[in-house]
Design an enzyme around this catalytic site. Sequence first.
Site, mmCIF file in Angstrom:
data_model
loop_
_atom_site.group_PDB
_atom_site.id
_atom_site.type_symbol
_atom_site.label_atom_id
_atom_site.label_comp_id
_atom_site.label_asym_id
_atom_site.label_seq_id
_atom_site.Cartn_x
_atom_site.Cartn_y
_atom_site.Cartn_z
ATOM 1 N N THR A 1 -23.876 32.440 52.219
ATOM 2 C CA THR A 1 -24.253 32.814 53.590
ATOM 3 C C THR A 1 -23.000 33.207 54.367
ATOM 4 O O THR A 1 -22.013 32.468 54.377
ATOM 5 C CB THR A 1 -24.940 31.611 54.274
ATOM 6 N N ARG B 1 -34.257 25.229 49.638
ATOM 7 C CA ARG B 1 -34.014 23.972 50.356
ATOM 8 C C ARG B 1 -33.540 22.946 49.345
ATOM 9 O O ARG B 1 -34.110 22.859 48.251
ATOM 10 C CB ARG B 1 -35.310 23.432 50.986
ATOM 11 N N ASN C 1 -32.187 30.914 59.242
ATOM 12 C CA ASN C 1 -31.715 29.567 59.554
ATOM 13 C C ASN C 1 -31.702 29.314 61.057
ATOM 14 O O ASN C 1 -31.971 28.191 61.510
ATOM 15 C CB ASN C 1 -30.335 29.319 58.939
ATOM 16 N N CYS D 1 -25.928 23.314 56.009
ATOM 17 C CA CYS D 1 -26.268 24.696 56.353
ATOM 18 C C CYS D 1 -26.725 24.926 57.788
ATOM 19 O O CYS D 1 -26.058 25.638 58.525
ATOM 20 C CB CYS D 1 -27.284 25.220 55.351
ATOM 21 N N LYS E 1 -31.301 14.321 54.599
ATOM 22 C CA LYS E 1 -32.761 14.336 54.526
ATOM 23 C C LYS E 1 -33.135 13.677 53.202
ATOM 24 O O LYS E 1 -32.264 13.527 52.325
ATOM 25 C CB LYS E 1 -33.313 15.760 54.622
HETATM 26 N N1 LIG Z 1 -26.898 24.132 49.710
HETATM 27 C C1 LIG Z 1 -27.955 24.889 49.941
HETATM 28 O O1 LIG Z 1 -29.075 24.406 49.941
HETATM 29 C C2 LIG Z 1 -27.827 26.354 50.228
HETATM 30 C C3 LIG Z 1 -26.592 26.941 50.430
HETATM 31 N N2 LIG Z 1 -26.504 28.259 50.803
HETATM 32 C C4 LIG Z 1 -25.190 28.869 50.953
HETATM 33 O O2 LIG Z 1 -24.614 28.939 49.648
HETATM 34 C C5 LIG Z 1 -23.204 28.766 49.693
HETATM 35 C C6 LIG Z 1 -22.813 27.589 48.815
HETATM 36 O O3 LIG Z 1 -23.348 26.417 49.356
HETATM 37 P P1 LIG Z 1 -23.334 25.042 48.544
HETATM 38 O O4 LIG Z 1 -23.722 25.286 47.134
HETATM 39 O O5 LIG Z 1 -24.097 24.086 49.348
HETATM 40 O O6 LIG Z 1 -21.765 24.688 48.605
HETATM 41 P P2 LIG Z 1 -20.945 23.686 47.691
HETATM 42 O O7 LIG Z 1 -19.732 23.334 48.473
HETATM 43 O O8 LIG Z 1 -21.835 22.623 47.164
HETATM 44 O O9 LIG Z 1 -20.521 24.582 46.433
HETATM 45 C C7 LIG Z 1 -19.484 25.516 46.428
HETATM 46 C C8 LIG Z 1 -18.859 25.513 45.023
HETATM 47 O O10 LIG Z 1 -17.952 26.583 44.891
HETATM 48 C C9 LIG Z 1 -16.818 26.143 44.152
HETATM 49 N N3 LIG Z 1 -15.693 27.029 44.445
HETATM 50 C C10 LIG Z 1 -14.962 27.119 45.583
HETATM 51 N N4 LIG Z 1 -14.058 28.091 45.481
HETATM 52 C C11 LIG Z 1 -14.217 28.636 44.246
HETATM 53 C C12 LIG Z 1 -13.578 29.697 43.559
HETATM 54 N N5 LIG Z 1 -12.613 30.407 44.113
HETATM 55 N N6 LIG Z 1 -14.000 29.989 42.319
HETATM 56 C C13 LIG Z 1 -14.986 29.289 41.727
HETATM 57 N N7 LIG Z 1 -15.623 28.276 42.341
HETATM 58 C C14 LIG Z 1 -15.239 27.965 43.579
HETATM 59 C C15 LIG Z 1 -16.635 24.720 44.610
HETATM 60 O O11 LIG Z 1 -15.848 23.968 43.690
HETATM 61 C C16 LIG Z 1 -18.073 24.246 44.700
HETATM 62 O O12 LIG Z 1 -18.524 23.697 43.488
HETATM 63 C C17 LIG Z 1 -22.896 28.605 51.187
HETATM 64 O O13 LIG Z 1 -22.605 29.873 51.712
HETATM 65 C C18 LIG Z 1 -24.189 28.080 51.768
HETATM 66 O O14 LIG Z 1 -24.306 28.363 53.147
HETATM 67 C C19 LIG Z 1 -27.608 29.039 50.946
HETATM 68 C C20 LIG Z 1 -28.854 28.519 50.740
HETATM 69 C C21 LIG Z 1 -29.060 27.145 50.339
HETATM 70 O O1 LIG Z 2 -29.221 27.841 54.135
HETATM 71 C C1 LIG Z 2 -29.483 26.788 53.598
HETATM 72 O O2 LIG Z 2 -28.679 26.110 52.989
HETATM 73 C C2 LIG Z 2 -30.862 26.220 53.633
HETATM 74 O O3 LIG Z 2 -30.993 25.449 54.866
HETATM 75 C C3 LIG Z 2 -32.243 24.797 55.024
HETATM 76 O O4 LIG Z 2 -32.476 23.926 53.936
HETATM 77 P P1 LIG Z 2 -31.928 22.420 53.880
HETATM 78 O O5 LIG Z 2 -30.713 22.310 54.731
HETATM 79 O O6 LIG Z 2 -31.862 22.066 52.442
HETATM 80 O O7 LIG Z 2 -33.026 21.473 54.495
HETATM 81 P P2 LIG Z 2 -34.290 21.553 55.458
HETATM 82 O O8 LIG Z 2 -35.424 21.019 54.691
HETATM 83 O O9 LIG Z 2 -34.437 22.846 56.156
HETATM 84 O O10 LIG Z 2 -33.855 20.434 56.517
HETATM 85 C C4 LIG Z 2 -32.715 20.606 57.320
HETATM 86 C C5 LIG Z 2 -32.601 19.474 58.330
HETATM 87 O O11 LIG Z 2 -33.631 19.571 59.304
HETATM 88 C C6 LIG Z 2 -34.339 18.354 59.400
HETATM 89 N N1 LIG Z 2 -35.751 18.688 59.681
HETATM 90 C C7 LIG Z 2 -36.420 19.521 58.843
HETATM 91 C C8 LIG Z 2 -37.720 19.855 59.109
HETATM 92 C C9 LIG Z 2 -38.349 19.336 60.235
HETATM 93 O O12 LIG Z 2 -39.534 19.596 60.530
HETATM 94 N N2 LIG Z 2 -37.660 18.513 61.063
HETATM 95 C C10 LIG Z 2 -36.356 18.173 60.811
HETATM 96 O O13 LIG Z 2 -35.735 17.416 61.588
HETATM 97 C C11 LIG Z 2 -34.142 17.658 58.061
HETATM 98 O O14 LIG Z 2 -34.276 16.255 58.196
HETATM 99 C C12 LIG Z 2 -32.735 18.073 57.727
HETATM 100 O O15 LIG Z 2 -31.796 17.221 58.353
HETATM 101 C C13 LIG Z 2 -33.340 25.854 55.002
HETATM 102 O O16 LIG Z 2 -34.607 25.207 55.078
HETATM 103 C C14 LIG Z 2 -33.282 26.691 53.715
HETATM 104 O O17 LIG Z 2 -34.259 27.707 53.759
HETATM 105 C C15 LIG Z 2 -31.896 27.320 53.609
HETATM 106 O O18 LIG Z 2 -31.772 28.035 52.413
#
Ligand SMILES: NC(=O)C1=CN([C@@H]2O[C@H](COP(=O)(O)OP(=O)(O)OC[C@H]3O[C@@H](n4cnc5c(N)ncnc54)[C@H](O)[C@@H]3O)[C@@H](O)[C@H]2O)C=CC1
Ligand SMILES: O=C(O)[C@H]1O[C@H](OP(=O)(O)OP(=O)(O)OC[C@H]2O[C@@H](n3ccc(=O)[nH]c3=O)[C@H](O)[C@@H]2O)[C@H](O)[C@@H](O)[C@@H]1O
Length: 439
Positions: free
Chosen positions: A122, A155, A214, A266, A329
């Site tokens: 993102t 999520r 988001n 996020c 969560k």
């Molecule tokens: N966690 C989620 O549910 C979601 C995350 N996103 C987006 O996806 C992206 C990643 O988020 P997360 O997976 O939560 O982050 P995270 O911090 O869990 O994972 C990032 C990973 O990238 C690795 N990394 C960092 N620099 C690197 C490099 N130069 N080469 C190879 N690996 C490297 C890190 O060691 C780490 O394992 C963010 O932009 C976030 O906003 C989007 C939707 C859902």
């Molecule tokens: O960009 C991202 O990383 C992701 O962020 C959120 O996903 P996530 O953070 O995993 O969790 P959610 O289920 O959306 O909950 C986010 C927070 O809102 C709170 N929440 C959620 C729903 C609700 O009705 N009320 C509420 O307080 C949850 O407790 C939690 O703290 C979005 O739902 C995903 O679509 C998106 O991909």
Amino acid sequence: MRLTVIGCGYLGATHAACMAELGHEVLGVDADMDKVATLNSGEAPFFERGLDALLVKHTESDRLRFTASYAEAAAFGDLHFIGVGTPQNAGDNAYDLTQLFTAVRQLAPHLTAPAVVVVKSTVPVGTAPRVAELLRDLAPVGEEIELAWNPEFLRESFAVDDTLHPDRIVLGFNAHHTWAEKMLRQCFGEIIEAGTPTIVTDWATAELVKSSANAFLATKISFINAMAEVCEASGADVHQLAEALGHDTRIGRRGLGPGLGFGGGCLPKDIRGFMACAGELGADQALTFLREVDAINTRRRERMADLAREQCGGSPKSKRITIWGAAFKPGTDDVRDSPALAVAQKLHKLGARVTVTDPEALDNARKAHPELDYVEDPVAAAADADLLLHLTEWPQFDDIDPGRLATCVRTAKVIDGRGTLDPDRWREAGWTVRVLGRP
Ligand SMILES: NC(=O)C1=CN([C@@H]2O[C@H](COP(=O)(O)OP(=O)(O)OC[C@H]3O[C@@H](n4cnc5c(N)ncnc54)[C@H](O)[C@@H]3O)[C@@H](O)[C@H]2O)C=CC1
Ligand SMILES: O=C(O)[C@H]1O[C@H](OP(=O)(O)OP(=O)(O)OC[C@H]2O[C@@H](n3ccc(=O)[nH]c3=O)[C@H](O)[C@@H]2O)[C@H](O)[C@@H](O)[C@@H]1O
């Protein structure tokens, strides 16, 4: 197809395992050698339902492997997904794109044959042309590298299912990149053929779909929490209000859950990054409402701490407060910007003796907040407590017998920050029950 996934955190590890499940050969790349070793042993480095099973299945069948080598990644295939982190800058709340640009700089020099690079991380709108320029400048066959944008909407706690059965797929390309579209349509073939709406657009729109999704989700949560404030002032019940509102199909009940508000890696950083980005574009007025969305969210945590103080007779100093929940969560071990831990920390600072319990997130919580006490068993955690706070709604907590629990605590008082405990059951067991947003 043979593809790589660069950055194997919550998003990337899930994406890699799910792509293997779709039948592709996948090489995951991560800079963290410990993470690479854990993933290669068929284990997720974090808790996510269903992910371990996919990792075991596909590492054993050799369809999925992990490495730290970019040379190996470039040689492995010609489709490279990037899912590295884009956290919040401590100074100005904008996105820190260091991981993204580092990954592109590390990959590009190894791209000696035509390839498609697909960014899932993102980002602020306007990032794609900067990535394209880097690829053009640093890759030996720069002009033959196509860049696509494929934002991710999964999520945590539903990550596998959301990846394999997404609500939609968004693909962003610039004008002449037809090979990239063909490759991505082939990669997601099974999902697209199942009828998943697939939106093909330009880079900027694809980037913005993610930011605005988001922003909308955060706004919906803060809307109902603003209503909670009005309910608290007027004696109305926000949980019943949400239920009544949610039946209107234009509003919908999902994501309208009142309580302690949103946390995680996020939503909070994405609304702040989005505001910073709008400022840079000269469109800051368009998103000033997100400042209020953020403020409402922060007030929920303060309100919970105030209620706790009230229930402790004015000051929590030296009181034993037990907190059920550390994850942001249920269903995850992720404690990034956890509302539960933020409240725990506030009460600790006010002199309370805070004990936290959580089914999955204790290791991460300990690392983030070593100043708090942690106990694994939720009943043992409540021993001699003056007050119990229910702040992350793990279903496991619903199964605990409040009657038995009442015999362990010093004072049978509970505040339910998520509104999911059955208040009648707890009252019948002798508890004084307060629910955030209820009179
Ligand atoms: N966690 C989620 O549910 C979601 C995350 N996103 C987006 O996806 C992206 C990643 O988020 P997360 O997976 O939560 O982050 P995270 O911090 O869990 O994972 C990032 C990973 O990238 C690795 N990394 C960092 N620099 C690197 C490099 N130069 N080469 C190879 N690996 C490297 C890190 O060691 C780490 O394992 C963010 O932009 C976030 O906003 C989007 C939707 C859902
Ligand atoms: O960009 C991202 O990383 C992701 O962020 C959120 O996903 P996530 O953070 O995993 O969790 P959610 O289920 O959306 O909950 C986010 C927070 O809102 C709170 N929440 C959620 C729903 C609700 O009705 N009320 C509420 O307080 C949850 O407790 C939690 O703290 C979005 O739902 C995903 O679509 C998106 O991909």
